[in-house]
Design a protein around this motif. Structure first.
Motif, mmCIF file in Angstrom:
data_model
loop_
_atom_site.group_PDB
_atom_site.id
_atom_site.type_symbol
_atom_site.label_atom_id
_atom_site.label_comp_id
_atom_site.label_asym_id
_atom_site.label_seq_id
_atom_site.Cartn_x
_atom_site.Cartn_y
_atom_site.Cartn_z
ATOM 1 N N LEU A 1 -24.696 22.042 -28.082
ATOM 2 C CA LEU A 1 -25.156 23.077 -29.009
ATOM 3 C C LEU A 1 -26.306 22.546 -29.862
ATOM 4 C CD1 LEU A 1 -24.852 25.893 -30.219
ATOM 5 C CD2 LEU A 1 -23.136 24.928 -31.783
ATOM 6 N N LEU A 2 -26.190 21.332 -30.350
ATOM 7 C CA LEU A 2 -27.263 20.714 -31.131
ATOM 8 C C LEU A 2 -28.530 20.577 -30.291
ATOM 9 C CD1 LEU A 2 -28.172 19.444 -33.788
ATOM 10 C CD2 LEU A 2 -27.264 17.276 -32.974
ATOM 11 N N LYS B 1 -32.150 22.284 -31.093
ATOM 12 C CA LYS B 1 -33.402 21.517 -31.133
ATOM 13 C C LYS B 1 -34.412 22.096 -30.143
ATOM 14 C CE LYS B 1 -31.301 17.091 -32.364
ATOM 15 N NZ LYS B 1 -31.047 15.738 -31.846
ATOM 16 N N PHE B 2 -33.945 22.415 -28.937
ATOM 17 C CA PHE B 2 -34.816 23.010 -27.919
ATOM 18 C C PHE B 2 -35.424 24.310 -28.447
ATOM 19 C CE2 PHE B 2 -35.604 25.638 -24.145
ATOM 20 C CZ PHE B 2 -36.352 24.771 -23.362
ATOM 21 N N GLY B 3 -34.606 25.127 -29.077
ATOM 22 C CA GLY B 3 -35.081 26.389 -29.641
ATOM 23 C C GLY B 3 -36.094 26.189 -30.748
ATOM 24 N N ILE C 1 -37.698 14.904 -29.714
ATOM 25 C CA ILE C 1 -36.794 15.632 -30.604
ATOM 26 C C ILE C 1 -35.601 16.196 -29.842
ATOM 27 C CG2 ILE C 1 -36.585 17.622 -32.141
ATOM 28 C CD1 ILE C 1 -39.586 17.132 -32.862
ATOM 29 N N THR C 2 -35.864 16.957 -28.791
ATOM 30 C CA THR C 2 -34.768 17.624 -28.080
ATOM 31 C C THR C 2 -33.938 16.642 -27.270
ATOM 32 O OG1 THR C 2 -36.122 19.631 -27.874
ATOM 33 C CG2 THR C 2 -34.184 19.470 -26.469
ATOM 34 N N PHE C 3 -34.584 15.871 -26.414
ATOM 35 C CA PHE C 3 -33.855 15.034 -25.464
ATOM 36 C C PHE C 3 -33.837 13.554 -25.836
ATOM 37 C CE2 PHE C 3 -35.256 18.789 -23.079
ATOM 38 C CZ PHE C 3 -34.016 19.274 -22.717
ATOM 39 N N LYS C 4 -34.542 13.176 -26.897
ATOM 40 C CA LYS C 4 -34.579 11.787 -27.372
ATOM 41 C C LYS C 4 -34.755 10.800 -26.224
ATOM 42 C CE LYS C 4 -31.865 12.758 -31.431
ATOM 43 N NZ LYS C 4 -32.543 12.529 -32.622
ATOM 44 N N SER C 5 -35.770 11.078 -25.410
ATOM 45 C CA SER C 5 -36.028 10.269 -24.223
ATOM 46 C C SER C 5 -37.068 9.209 -24.546
ATOM 47 C CB SER C 5 -36.510 11.171 -23.083
ATOM 48 O OG SER C 5 -36.823 10.422 -21.957
ATOM 49 N N VAL D 1 -35.036 29.208 -19.999
ATOM 50 C CA VAL D 1 -33.871 28.721 -19.258
ATOM 51 C C VAL D 1 -34.327 27.776 -18.144
ATOM 52 C CG1 VAL D 1 -31.970 29.400 -17.718
ATOM 53 C CG2 VAL D 1 -32.414 30.706 -19.811
ATOM 54 N N ILE D 2 -35.351 28.189 -17.397
ATOM 55 C CA ILE D 2 -35.896 27.332 -16.337
ATOM 56 C C ILE D 2 -36.428 26.034 -16.942
ATOM 57 C CG2 ILE D 2 -37.743 27.101 -14.615
ATOM 58 C CD1 ILE D 2 -37.459 30.161 -14.153
ATOM 59 N N ASN D 3 -37.179 26.147 -18.049
ATOM 60 C CA ASN D 3 -37.726 24.957 -18.705
ATOM 61 C C ASN D 3 -36.621 23.999 -19.131
ATOM 62 O OD1 ASN D 3 -40.372 25.771 -18.427
ATOM 63 N ND2 ASN D 3 -40.515 26.623 -20.476
ATOM 64 N N TYR D 4 -35.580 24.533 -19.760
ATOM 65 C CA TYR D 4 -34.483 23.682 -20.226
ATOM 66 C C TYR D 4 -33.836 22.940 -19.061
ATOM 67 C CZ TYR D 4 -30.151 22.107 -22.304
ATOM 68 O OH TYR D 4 -29.104 21.325 -22.712
ATOM 69 N N ILE D 5 -33.535 23.657 -18.002
ATOM 70 C CA ILE D 5 -32.882 23.042 -16.841
ATOM 71 C C ILE D 5 -33.761 21.946 -16.238
ATOM 72 C CG2 ILE D 5 -32.118 23.474 -14.457
ATOM 73 C CD1 ILE D 5 -31.136 26.255 -15.516
ATOM 74 N N LEU D 6 -35.051 22.243 -16.058
ATOM 75 C CA LEU D 6 -35.955 21.242 -15.473
ATOM 76 C C LEU D 6 -36.116 20.034 -16.388
ATOM 77 C CD1 LEU D 6 -38.721 23.512 -13.890
ATOM 78 C CD2 LEU D 6 -36.995 22.147 -12.693
ATOM 79 N N MET D 7 -36.226 20.273 -17.699
ATOM 80 C CA MET D 7 -36.399 19.153 -18.628
ATOM 81 C C MET D 7 -35.139 18.301 -18.715
ATOM 82 S SD MET D 7 -38.526 20.668 -21.820
ATOM 83 C CE MET D 7 -39.919 21.739 -21.572
ATOM 84 N N LYS D 8 -33.995 18.950 -18.842
ATOM 85 C CA LYS D 8 -32.750 18.202 -19.021
ATOM 86 C C LYS D 8 -32.349 17.415 -17.780
ATOM 87 C CE LYS D 8 -28.011 18.421 -20.556
ATOM 88 N NZ LYS D 8 -28.085 17.374 -21.546
ATOM 89 N N PHE D 9 -32.459 18.031 -16.620
ATOM 90 C CA PHE D 9 -31.912 17.409 -15.414
ATOM 91 C C PHE D 9 -32.963 16.750 -14.515
ATOM 92 C CE2 PHE D 9 -28.884 20.750 -16.607
ATOM 93 C CZ PHE D 9 -27.779 19.935 -16.830
#
Length: 133
Positions: A13-14, A18-20, A67-71, A121-129
Protein backbone atom coordinates in the motif's frame (compact mmCIF):
# COMPACT_ATOMS: atom_id res chain seq x y z
CA UNK A 1 1.84 -15.88 8.70
CA UNK A 2 -0.83 -13.28 9.46
CA UNK A 3 1.80 -10.76 10.59
CA UNK A 4 3.79 -11.16 7.36
CA UNK A 5 0.62 -10.70 5.25
CA UNK A 6 -0.23 -7.51 7.16
CA UNK A 7 3.33 -6.27 6.72
CA UNK A 8 3.28 -7.15 3.02
CA UNK A 9 -0.03 -5.40 2.47
CA UNK A 10 1.15 -2.30 4.37
CA UNK A 11 4.38 -2.13 2.40
CA UNK A 12 2.52 -2.71 -0.87
CA UNK A 13 0.00 0.00 0.00
CA UNK A 14 2.85 2.40 0.83
CA UNK A 15 4.50 1.55 -2.50
CA UNK A 16 1.24 2.27 -4.36
CA UNK A 17 0.89 5.59 -2.53
CA UNK A 18 4.46 6.57 -3.45
CA UNK A 19 3.84 5.48 -7.05
CA UNK A 20 0.71 7.65 -7.14
CA UNK A 21 2.42 10.71 -5.66
CA UNK A 22 5.35 10.49 -8.05
CA UNK A 23 2.93 10.00 -10.94
CA UNK A 24 0.75 12.95 -9.89
CA UNK A 25 3.81 15.19 -9.52
CA UNK A 26 5.09 14.21 -12.97
CA UNK A 27 1.65 14.73 -14.50
CA UNK A 28 1.40 18.22 -13.00
CA UNK A 29 4.92 19.04 -14.22
CA UNK A 30 4.07 17.76 -17.70
CA UNK A 31 0.78 19.66 -17.91
CA UNK A 32 2.10 23.02 -16.71
CA UNK A 33 5.31 22.79 -18.74
CA UNK A 34 3.49 21.91 -21.95
CA UNK A 35 0.92 24.64 -21.35
CA UNK A 36 3.71 27.19 -20.77
CA UNK A 37 5.59 26.22 -23.94
CA UNK A 38 2.41 26.20 -26.02
CA UNK A 39 1.07 29.44 -24.55
CA UNK A 40 4.22 31.39 -25.33
CA UNK A 41 4.90 29.70 -28.68
CA UNK A 42 8.51 28.89 -27.88
CA UNK A 43 8.52 25.89 -30.24
CA UNK A 44 6.26 24.03 -32.63
CA UNK A 45 3.64 22.14 -30.59
CA UNK A 46 5.12 18.73 -31.46
CA UNK A 47 8.62 19.89 -30.46
CA UNK A 48 7.19 21.25 -27.20
CA UNK A 49 5.53 17.91 -26.51
CA UNK A 50 8.75 15.98 -27.20
CA UNK A 51 10.76 18.29 -24.91
CA UNK A 52 8.27 18.03 -22.06
CA UNK A 53 7.74 14.29 -22.54
CA UNK A 54 11.51 13.73 -22.44
CA UNK A 55 11.94 15.80 -19.26
CA UNK A 56 8.96 14.23 -17.51
CA UNK A 57 10.09 10.73 -18.49
CA UNK A 58 13.53 11.33 -16.99
CA UNK A 59 11.93 12.74 -13.83
CA UNK A 60 9.59 9.75 -13.70
CA UNK A 61 12.47 7.29 -14.02
CA UNK A 62 14.46 8.81 -11.16
CA UNK A 63 11.38 9.48 -9.02
CA UNK A 64 10.22 5.89 -9.24
CA UNK A 65 13.76 4.51 -8.96
CA UNK A 66 14.59 6.31 -5.74
CA UNK A 67 11.22 7.10 -4.15
CA UNK A 68 8.77 4.39 -5.18
CA UNK A 69 10.98 1.32 -5.54
CA UNK A 70 14.12 2.47 -3.67
CA UNK A 71 16.28 0.79 -6.28
CA UNK A 72 19.67 2.11 -5.29
CA UNK A 73 22.25 0.06 -7.15
CA UNK A 74 24.72 0.15 -10.00
CA UNK A 75 22.22 -0.97 -12.65
CA UNK A 76 20.97 2.52 -13.56
CA UNK A 77 22.09 2.32 -17.20
CA UNK A 78 20.40 -1.04 -17.75
CA UNK A 79 17.29 0.11 -15.88
CA UNK A 80 17.11 3.30 -17.95
CA UNK A 81 17.26 1.30 -21.20
CA UNK A 82 14.37 -0.85 -19.97
CA UNK A 83 12.51 2.29 -18.90
CA UNK A 84 12.85 3.82 -22.38
CA UNK A 85 11.45 0.59 -23.82
CA UNK A 86 8.58 0.82 -21.31
CA UNK A 87 7.84 4.41 -22.39
CA UNK A 88 7.72 3.27 -26.02
CA UNK A 89 5.47 0.33 -25.13
CA UNK A 90 3.00 2.50 -23.24
CA UNK A 91 3.05 5.11 -26.00
CA UNK A 92 2.04 2.48 -28.55
CA UNK A 93 -0.54 0.91 -26.23
CA UNK A 94 -2.16 4.28 -25.54
CA UNK A 95 -2.07 5.23 -29.22
CA UNK A 96 -3.61 1.88 -30.20
CA UNK A 97 -6.29 2.17 -27.53
CA UNK A 98 -7.06 5.74 -28.53
CA UNK A 99 -7.49 4.86 -32.19
CA UNK A 100 -9.47 1.69 -31.50
CA UNK A 101 -11.82 3.25 -28.97
CA UNK A 102 -12.44 6.26 -31.23
CA UNK A 103 -13.40 3.84 -34.02
CA UNK A 104 -16.08 2.40 -31.73
CA UNK A 105 -17.53 5.88 -31.17
CA UNK A 106 -16.77 5.94 -27.46
CA UNK A 107 -16.88 9.49 -26.00
CA UNK A 108 -13.50 11.19 -25.49
CA UNK A 109 -13.86 11.54 -21.72
CA UNK A 110 -14.41 7.78 -21.36
CA UNK A 111 -11.43 7.03 -23.62
CA UNK A 112 -9.20 9.33 -21.56
CA UNK A 113 -10.45 7.73 -18.33
CA UNK A 114 -9.74 4.22 -19.64
CA UNK A 115 -6.25 5.12 -20.85
CA UNK A 116 -5.54 7.08 -17.64
CA UNK A 117 -6.35 3.95 -15.62
CA UNK A 118 -4.68 1.30 -17.81
CA UNK A 119 -1.32 3.00 -18.55
CA UNK A 120 -0.33 3.47 -14.88
CA UNK A 121 -1.22 -0.18 -14.19
CA UNK A 122 1.02 -1.29 -17.07
CA UNK A 123 3.76 1.11 -15.89
CA UNK A 124 3.59 -0.18 -12.31
CA UNK A 125 3.79 -3.82 -13.37
CA UNK A 126 6.71 -3.21 -15.74
CA UNK A 127 8.60 -1.09 -13.21
CA UNK A 128 8.05 -3.39 -10.24
CA UNK A 129 8.70 -6.73 -11.90
CA UNK A 130 11.09 -5.84 -14.73
CA UNK A 131 12.83 -2.47 -14.50
CA UNK A 132 13.43 -2.04 -10.75
CA UNK A 133 13.17 -5.63 -9.50
Amino acid sequence: MSFSLKLLSKSLLLEWIKFGFVGIFITIFYSFSLFFLLEFNFFHHQVSNIIVLTCSSIMSFYGHKYITFKSINDKTSNQFKKFIFQVIITFFVSSFMLGSLLDFGIPNYIIVAIITFIIPVINYILMKFWIFR
